[in-house]
Design a protein around this motif. Sequence first.
Motif, short mmCIF file in Angstrom:
data_model
loop_
_atom_site.label_atom_id
_atom_site.label_comp_id
_atom_site.label_asym_id
_atom_site.label_seq_id
_atom_site.Cartn_x
_atom_site.Cartn_y
_atom_site.Cartn_z
N ARG B 76 0.84 -1.21 0.00
CA ARG B 76 0.00 0.00 0.00
C ARG B 76 0.87 1.25 0.00
NH1 ARG B 76 -2.84 0.45 4.75
NH2 ARG B 76 -4.02 2.14 3.84
N ALA B 80 0.96 4.20 -2.84
CA ALA B 80 0.64 5.60 -2.51
C ALA B 80 1.79 6.53 -2.86
CB ALA B 80 0.30 5.70 -1.02
N ALA B 83 1.90 6.86 -6.65
CA ALA B 83 0.79 7.69 -7.14
C ALA B 83 1.07 9.18 -6.95
CB ALA B 83 -0.50 7.31 -6.42
N ARG B 84 1.89 9.52 -5.96
CA ARG B 84 2.19 10.93 -5.72
C ARG B 84 3.54 11.35 -6.32
NH1 ARG B 84 -1.39 9.31 -2.27
NH2 ARG B 84 -2.91 10.77 -1.39
N ASP B 219 -1.34 4.80 4.10
CA ASP B 219 -2.55 5.37 3.50
C ASP B 219 -2.25 6.41 2.43
OD1 ASP B 219 -4.49 3.96 4.71
OD2 ASP B 219 -5.16 5.52 6.11
N THR B 220 -1.33 7.32 2.74
CA THR B 220 -1.11 8.47 1.87
C THR B 220 0.29 8.50 1.27
OG1 THR B 220 -0.45 9.76 3.80
CG2 THR B 220 -2.76 9.91 3.12
N GLY B 221 1.13 7.52 1.61
CA GLY B 221 2.50 7.52 1.10
C GLY B 221 3.33 8.65 1.67
N SER B 282 4.73 13.89 0.91
CA SER B 282 4.06 12.81 0.20
C SER B 282 4.43 12.92 -1.27
CB SER B 282 2.55 12.93 0.35
OG SER B 282 2.22 13.14 1.72
#
Lengths: 243, 549
Positions: B76, B80, B83-84, B219-221, B282
């Motif tokens: 995960r 994340a 993705a950022r 959750d958010t990297g 992030s």
Amino acid sequence: MTTRVALMATCLTDTLYPDTARAVVRLLERLGCDVEFPDAQTCCGQMHYNTGYRRQATTLARHTARTFDGYDAVVAPSGSCAGMVRDLYPGLHRSTVRVAGRTYELSEFLVDVLGVTDVGAYFPHRVTYHPTCHSLRMLGVGDKPLRLLRAVRGLDLVELPGARECCGFGGTFALKNADTSTAMLADKMQGVLDTGARVVTAGDNSCLMHIGGGLSRLNTGVRALHLAEILASTEEEPWVATR
Amino acid sequence: MGRNPVTWLGSPTFPSAARAALADTQLRGNLAHATGTIRTKRAAVVSELPDWERLRLAGEAIKDDVLANLDTHLTRLEAAVTARGGVVHWARDAAEANEIVLGLVRAAEASEVVKVKSMATAEIGLNEALAAGGVSAVETDLAELIVQLGDDRPSHILVPAIHRNRAEIRDIFRATMPGASPSLSDSPADLAEAARAHLRRKFLSAKVAISGANFAVADTGSVVVVESEGNGRMCLTLPRTLITVMGLEKVVPTWRDLEVFLQLLPRSSTAERMNPYTSVWSGVTPGDGPSEFHLVLLDNGRTATLADEVGRQALRCIRCSACLNVCPVYERTGGQAYGSVYPGPIGAILTPQLGAGTDDPSTASLLRSLPFASSLCGACYEVCPVRIDIPEVLVHLRSRSVTEKGPYTPEAVAMAAASWVMTSPSRFRLAQRLLGPLRLLARHGRVRRLPWPASLWTDSRDVPAPPKETFSAWWRRTRGPTSRASSGSRTRSRAPAPGRTAHSALWRRLRGRGTLPNDAGTAPPDTGAPLLGGAFADLVRRVRGGRRG
């Protein structure tokens, strides 16, 4: 009804400090206990366990569990041996679980089970108390030994600076890391000497052998004496040095 | 498998390294002062929180969940971060991690990098690997800078230069810091100002920064670094490229989990309610901070540690150093004696696990010695914010050391003999009696010198002379034997015979009558008429060394 108590003298006290075990007998009998000494007892296995010899420790633990099976209570004048039985026996073997729940360190047994803090003792000396690591952190005896000492007539209790710090004994640590152990001992002795006490007491003869061995080597004139011997001492039968 | 740089090559075993450290009076003074101060402060700030014990339980539970589901959380996190706009790399060991980082630095065309203090990069020997690749790494944490300029090794997880006092630091700065005034004083303000001027030039010119991570939120990297000096914030925001090397176990699932650790960590490590700087990023944000972010996820022995049911709790560690600061062994030997970037109690359980499987014999000896570098006093467990039962793991790893060394070491033989003696009451009683002659060496109730290995004790402590009568002998003499409470039918233990002599038949007879002369050499007074008269008692007395009646 009297409480049937099995005395776990511990191998060290049986062999080198018989006065301590005799004092426990005297004290518990004075408080109305029926004390027995199961003759087959040897060693709880703590040294083997802590040095990494778990298999042999388990053999000794099983022997100890068999020896003390069937007593209402098992009392040991040692925080580390009582800690070994109570905290570590349950994880060793299924046959060593039951004895764990019935084993007490002396000060716990006096305060929690017998419900006394004034045991009628008399000891007119200046004393400082070292809370041994396993009494303190494994068993959590807290201030029970201090409450017992405060009730002793004639006793002048002085607080030990750095009391919660290990004396450096640590079983085979004292041999395997003798230099570090001695450095820790030096600081513990300094704390004892700073108090001006003539006697340093604790609930464990292994730590007292270490602290006392250092105090004796330096001819400080301060005696290391087990808590049981202070609590057994009365005005009629005061404690006397046997060596 | 190559050498794991978690230990320093050529380090001696703990006892011999400790011997040298103990003799260093300057080191002893510096350490006692520093650990004593931080210990008191920590106790004060921890006592302010009524729910401290529940926070510890929460920290333990979160970390255990992370370790139990590490694959899920890391996957995960990777998704994340990616993705950022970040790039995630996986490194199985130190060599792989170093290669990845060096490649990234070269791609950024940098010959110098600035570093945020990081245990992970110290563990893999990144600075040395970069230097070998022609890249110089500049440590920007003040204490880490002192260690680097002094060509020294760290001695503490949080304060790597804890073994240095300010006069020593002044001398290091004067000798090695470019631009330091030859008349630099040893006042903390002057020392900090000199470091500040030196580092400012580095921050402004660096193209690449390298950091570790205290936490990463799956959750958010988001990656988190907590620090005190602001050097981290400079590194994390100024250069174009940011490379973070993070141990696999640093991931936490959510921001809510992070909240627990941001309370536990500063109070445990620096004794602060809140650390001065908490940086969170992030991925990348265009126009704000680094335009390139790489996250290197490091195993280097962690998954192997995870496989050990007892030892894996060491992976809960959040590198706070509270265990070092309260450890009576660490306080006296300092950190370098542990031969690793991880010293103190946590080092004694982490280093042997991360470095396990080494093929270098001297490293293997060091690793085997580390779990014994403790008196098992338990002070470390008491303060650990994530409740690592360090004594439990120490004992567990001691078993491993003992097994590795085999059953024929002098110690193993002695332990086997002791166990053989003590599983039998009669052998134990005999052994007790064999100690009796030690009294001959005693003067005034104490023994002052014994041969090896007992000399390890008597070099610095006396031994009490064995008493004339053990407690068990006294009990038998005065009370008679107690049989076991549960089964009165079981025979009581045999008393040992005095050797294979002509008396053995006689002893058997005596034993049968329950009037066996006891250890004191005399028959119990209340057993009726003795079988034999004084002549036998005299003989026994002489055989047994003339004990009193």
